[in-house]
Design a protein around this motif. Structure first.
Motif, PDB file in Angstrom:
ATOM      1  N   GLN A   1       0.724  -1.274  -0.150  1.00 57.02           N
ATOM      2  CA  GLN A   1      -0.037  -0.046   0.126  1.00 57.02           C
ATOM      3  C   GLN A   1       0.853   1.323   0.023  1.00 57.02           C
ATOM      4  OE1 GLN A   1      -3.226  -0.179  -0.035  1.00 57.02           O
ATOM      5  NE2 GLN A   1      -3.891   1.990   0.193  1.00 57.02           N
ATOM      6  N   VAL A   2       0.682   2.206  -0.914  1.00 61.49           N
ATOM      7  CA  VAL A   2       1.344   3.446  -0.944  1.00 61.49           C
ATOM      8  C   VAL A   2       0.427   4.496  -0.712  1.00 61.49           C
ATOM      9  CG1 VAL A   2       2.577   5.082  -2.402  1.00 61.49           C
ATOM     10  CG2 VAL A   2       2.991   2.720  -2.700  1.00 61.49           C
ATOM     11  N   GLN A   3       0.783   5.479   0.234  1.00 60.41           N
ATOM     12  CA  GLN A   3      -0.088   6.785   0.488  1.00 60.41           C
ATOM     13  C   GLN A   3       0.734   7.902   0.051  1.00 60.41           C
ATOM     14  OE1 GLN A   3      -0.457   6.601   4.864  1.00 60.41           O
ATOM     15  NE2 GLN A   3      -2.464   5.589   4.615  1.00 60.41           N
ATOM     16  N   LEU A   4       0.007   8.803  -0.467  1.00 61.40           N
ATOM     17  CA  LEU A   4       0.505   9.923  -1.339  1.00 61.40           C
ATOM     18  C   LEU A   4      -0.096  11.402  -0.813  1.00 61.40           C
ATOM     19  CD1 LEU A   4      -0.223   8.570  -5.171  1.00 61.40           C
ATOM     20  CD2 LEU A   4       1.999   8.726  -3.716  1.00 61.40           C
ATOM     21  N   VAL A   5       0.773  12.246  -0.403  1.00 55.54           N
ATOM     22  CA  VAL A   5       0.302  13.430   0.240  1.00 55.54           C
ATOM     23  C   VAL A   5       0.800  14.685  -0.453  1.00 55.54           C
ATOM     24  CG1 VAL A   5       0.272  14.747   2.342  1.00 55.54           C
ATOM     25  CG2 VAL A   5       0.072  12.404   2.659  1.00 55.54           C
ATOM     26  N   GLU A   6      -0.171  15.306  -1.188  1.00 52.72           N
ATOM     27  CA  GLU A   6       0.285  16.436  -1.841  1.00 52.72           C
ATOM     28  C   GLU A   6       0.461  17.713  -1.093  1.00 52.72           C
ATOM     29  OE1 GLU A   6      -2.743  14.192  -4.777  1.00 52.72           O
ATOM     30  OE2 GLU A   6      -2.541  14.779  -2.737  1.00 52.72           O
ATOM     31  N   SER A   7       0.967  18.597  -1.626  1.00 54.26           N
ATOM     32  CA  SER A   7       1.187  19.936  -0.715  1.00 54.26           C
ATOM     33  C   SER A   7       1.548  20.877  -2.141  1.00 54.26           C
ATOM     34  CB  SER A   7       1.949  19.955   0.236  1.00 54.26           C
ATOM     35  OG  SER A   7       3.411  19.679  -0.033  1.00 54.26           O
ATOM     36  N   GLY A   8       1.589  22.301  -1.762  1.00 53.78           N
ATOM     37  CA  GLY A   8       2.003  23.223  -2.524  1.00 53.78           C
ATOM     38  C   GLY A   8       1.005  24.052  -3.234  1.00 53.78           C
ATOM     39  N   GLY A   9      -0.012  23.691  -3.135  1.00 54.56           N
ATOM     40  CA  GLY A   9      -1.056  24.322  -3.939  1.00 54.56           C
ATOM     41  C   GLY A   9      -1.464  25.839  -3.305  1.00 54.56           C
ATOM     42  N   GLY A  10      -2.337  26.641  -4.005  1.00 55.75           N
ATOM     43  CA  GLY A  10      -2.525  28.139  -3.687  1.00 55.75           C
ATOM     44  C   GLY A  10      -3.114  28.905  -4.496  1.00 55.75           C
ATOM     45  N   LEU A  11      -3.263  30.031  -4.148  1.00 56.57           N
ATOM     46  CA  LEU A  11      -3.742  31.297  -5.293  1.00 56.57           C
ATOM     47  C   LEU A  11      -2.236  31.960  -5.517  1.00 56.57           C
ATOM     48  CD1 LEU A  11      -5.962  33.004  -6.235  1.00 56.57           C
ATOM     49  CD2 LEU A  11      -5.912  34.355  -4.263  1.00 56.57           C
ATOM     50  N   VAL A  12      -2.379  31.909  -7.150  1.00 55.80           N
ATOM     51  CA  VAL A  12      -1.409  32.625  -7.580  1.00 55.80           C
ATOM     52  C   VAL A  12      -1.909  33.540  -8.892  1.00 55.80           C
ATOM     53  CG1 VAL A  12      -0.930  30.618  -9.172  1.00 55.80           C
ATOM     54  CG2 VAL A  12       0.924  32.443  -8.627  1.00 55.80           C
ATOM     55  N   GLN A  13      -1.139  34.767  -9.217  1.00 53.77           N
ATOM     56  CA  GLN A  13      -1.504  35.555 -10.287  1.00 53.77           C
ATOM     57  C   GLN A  13      -1.237  34.906 -11.658  1.00 53.77           C
ATOM     58  OE1 GLN A  13       0.008  39.471  -9.510  1.00 53.77           O
ATOM     59  NE2 GLN A  13      -1.705  39.903  -8.174  1.00 53.77           N
ATOM     60  N   PRO A  14      -1.852  35.236 -12.529  1.00 53.70           N
ATOM     61  CA  PRO A  14      -1.441  34.887 -13.925  1.00 53.70           C
ATOM     62  C   PRO A  14      -0.115  35.130 -14.240  1.00 53.70           C
ATOM     63  CG  PRO A  14      -3.491  35.599 -14.258  1.00 53.70           C
ATOM     64  CD  PRO A  14      -3.231  35.997 -12.563  1.00 53.70           C
ATOM     65  N   GLY A  15       0.834  34.314 -14.820  1.00 57.14           N
ATOM     66  CA  GLY A  15       2.294  34.404 -14.783  1.00 57.14           C
ATOM     67  C   GLY A  15       2.995  34.100 -13.838  1.00 57.14           C
ATOM     68  N   GLY A  16       2.502  33.717 -12.612  1.00 55.99           N
ATOM     69  CA  GLY A  16       3.042  33.206 -11.602  1.00 55.99           C
ATOM     70  C   GLY A  16       3.592  31.888 -11.564  1.00 55.99           C
ATOM     71  N   SER A  17       4.196  31.516 -10.492  1.00 60.72           N
ATOM     72  CA  SER A  17       4.891  29.893 -10.453  1.00 60.72           C
ATOM     73  C   SER A  17       4.341  29.359  -9.025  1.00 60.72           C
ATOM     74  CB  SER A  17       6.253  30.103 -10.517  1.00 60.72           C
ATOM     75  OG  SER A  17       6.739  30.375 -11.773  1.00 60.72           O
ATOM     76  N   LEU A  18       4.313  28.180  -9.040  1.00 63.58           N
ATOM     77  CA  LEU A  18       4.033  27.333  -8.043  1.00 63.58           C
ATOM     78  C   LEU A  18       4.766  25.901  -8.027  1.00 63.58           C
ATOM     79  CD1 LEU A  18       0.158  27.422  -7.215  1.00 63.58           C
ATOM     80  CD2 LEU A  18       2.108  28.211  -5.864  1.00 63.58           C
ATOM     81  N   ARG A  19       5.259  25.138  -7.021  1.00 63.83           N
ATOM     82  CA  ARG A  19       5.713  24.067  -7.025  1.00 63.83           C
ATOM     83  C   ARG A  19       5.109  23.024  -5.951  1.00 63.83           C
ATOM     84  NH1 ARG A  19      11.670  21.822  -5.240  1.00 63.83           N
ATOM     85  NH2 ARG A  19      10.808  22.121  -2.885  1.00 63.83           N
ATOM     86  N   LEU A  20       4.526  22.224  -6.665  1.00 60.07           N
ATOM     87  CA  LEU A  20       3.497  21.072  -6.052  1.00 60.07           C
ATOM     88  C   LEU A  20       4.694  19.875  -5.570  1.00 60.07           C
ATOM     89  CD1 LEU A  20       0.323  20.850  -8.009  1.00 60.07           C
ATOM     90  CD2 LEU A  20       0.921  22.478  -6.474  1.00 60.07           C
ATOM     91  N   SER A  21       4.403  19.301  -4.536  1.00 58.59           N
ATOM     92  CA  SER A  21       5.171  18.263  -4.111  1.00 58.59           C
ATOM     93  C   SER A  21       3.936  17.026  -3.591  1.00 58.59           C
ATOM     94  CB  SER A  21       5.822  18.593  -2.727  1.00 58.59           C
ATOM     95  OG  SER A  21       6.864  19.775  -2.906  1.00 58.59           O
ATOM     96  N   CYS A  22       4.738  15.828  -3.819  1.00 59.05           N
ATOM     97  CA  CYS A  22       4.060  14.616  -3.491  1.00 59.05           C
ATOM     98  C   CYS A  22       4.807  13.808  -2.716  1.00 59.05           C
ATOM     99  CB  CYS A  22       3.309  14.126  -4.507  1.00 59.05           C
ATOM    100  SG  CYS A  22       2.375  12.498  -4.480  1.00 59.05           S
ATOM    101  N   VAL A  23       4.653  13.437  -1.360  1.00 57.63           N
ATOM    102  CA  VAL A  23       5.430  12.492  -0.729  1.00 57.63           C
ATOM    103  C   VAL A  23       4.826  11.060  -0.556  1.00 57.63           C
ATOM    104  CG1 VAL A  23       6.570  12.054   1.670  1.00 57.63           C
ATOM    105  CG2 VAL A  23       6.221  14.286   0.711  1.00 57.63           C
ATOM    106  N   ALA A  24       5.365  10.136  -1.016  1.00 58.22           N
ATOM    107  CA  ALA A  24       4.837   8.671  -1.082  1.00 58.22           C
ATOM    108  C   ALA A  24       5.656   7.928   0.218  1.00 58.22           C
ATOM    109  CB  ALA A  24       5.391   8.327  -2.209  1.00 58.22           C
ATOM    110  N   SER A  25       4.570   7.231   0.769  1.00 53.09           N
ATOM    111  CA  SER A  25       5.105   6.389   1.906  1.00 53.09           C
ATOM    112  C   SER A  25       5.754   5.240   1.142  1.00 53.09           C
ATOM    113  CB  SER A  25       3.853   6.012   2.668  1.00 53.09           C
ATOM    114  OG  SER A  25       3.050   5.372   2.059  1.00 53.09           O
ATOM    115  N   GLY A  26       6.437   4.300   2.068  1.00 52.09           N
ATOM    116  CA  GLY A  26       6.871   3.189   1.424  1.00 52.09           C
ATOM    117  C   GLY A  26       8.419   3.120   1.213  1.00 52.09           C
TER     118      GLY A  26
END
Length: 124
Positions: A1-26
């Motif tokens: 069994q693998v559990q995945l947890v995302e983070s890094g989302g949010g509100l950003v203006q057009p042209g901006g940047s975000l970095r999403l992360s996903c940590v996996a168990s196991g």
């Protein structure tokens, strides 16, 4: 069994940047191909990007090519989605997914495990 947890989302203006992360168990993270999908309101879940178990192969949907970059760090059991030059049409809940094979696929049904999602809103 693998559990995945995302983070890094949010509100950003057009042209901006975000970095999403996903940590996996196991302890077998490097044996899984990983993908990012997104789902906007009243739309089907769509493929965004994927990376093979070794990290040597990546795929992107056409609408994000040149703007998004998927990568993975096996030492941290983490897959990333760097999103640059964001547009309002990128607004969606972004999901991380794991596939029990080294080979990627763009089809949601090909993934065995899913995270809970992280919201990305691109708006001025």
């Amino acid at each position: 069994q693998v559990q995945l947890v995302e983070s890094g989302g949010g509100l950003v203006q057009p042209g901006g940047s975000l970095r999403l992360s996903c940590v996996a168990s196991g302890r077998t993270f490097s044996r899984y191909a990983m993908g990012w999908f997104r789902q906007a309101p009243e739309k089907e879940r769509e493929f965004v990007a994927a990376i093979s178990g070794t990290g040597g192969t990546t795929y992107y949907t056409d609408s994000v090519k040149g703007r998004f970059t998927i990568s993975r760090d096996s030492a941290k059991n983490t897959v990333y989605l760097q999103m640059n030059s964001l547009k309002p049409e990128d607004t969606a809940v972004y999901y991380c997914a794991a596939r029990q094979t080294l080979v990627v696929t763009t089809t949601p049904s090909g993934y065995n495990y899913w995270g809970q999602g992280t919201q990305v809103i691109v708006s001025s």
